[in-house]
Design a protein around this motif. Sequence first.
Motif: not given
Length: 239
Positions: A119-122, A126-127
Amino acid sequence: MRFFLCAAGLLALSACSPAVPDSAAGVGFGDYDAYQAEQQAREARLAGAPLPSPMAVSSEPLDGGAPQTGDASDLVAETQAALREQALNSGQPVLHADPSNPPPQTVTTATGMSVETNFDAVSAERSIESDAALIAQNRARYTVVEPEALPARTGSEPNIVQYALSSTHPVGTRVYSRVGVNSQARFQRNCAGYTSPDKAQIDFMSKGGPQRDRMGLDPDGDGYACGWDPSPFRKALGG
């Protein structure tokens, strides 16, 4: 005299017979009491010794030499050196990788999983707003095809599907009158000229059938030429 001879014979037989072993000694060992004492001492030693850990690794070398030290890279280097030496001793050329070959792709994550599961990398790439814009862009590319009515049939060829659905009687039920001689032989001969019962039924209906049968394709008068069966079309409509 006979007494002395019998006594001498018995003495000779007793000297030749083997000695009977002592049953108290047991089978496979000399003294049963000593065996029991040895077993009790062994069980006492095992009960007092702690069990090794499941993750413990023995320090004894596999080849009987000195214990191995170093990490996995040292072992790989030693193995490669041994293989090169073996190849040189056997006279075979040592193969080396081409320097122009691209390096293999490596997984940068510790778990070897895609960054999409992190989740942190995504969230760093992206937002929610960018995902919403991507969804709207994909929806704009959709093309909805509305169902259309089937085109009307053109031409003068009879519709055997419509005829099958409009009739209700089964094969072999006489509905139309038929007259003529040698009708069965004529039926077999003329039906053999069609590649399928559907073709025969179409030709039969295009030439006056089912009311009239000029070619003798329907001698029993059920309205179905050359054994044509309308039941598959009825079953398809009824599901």
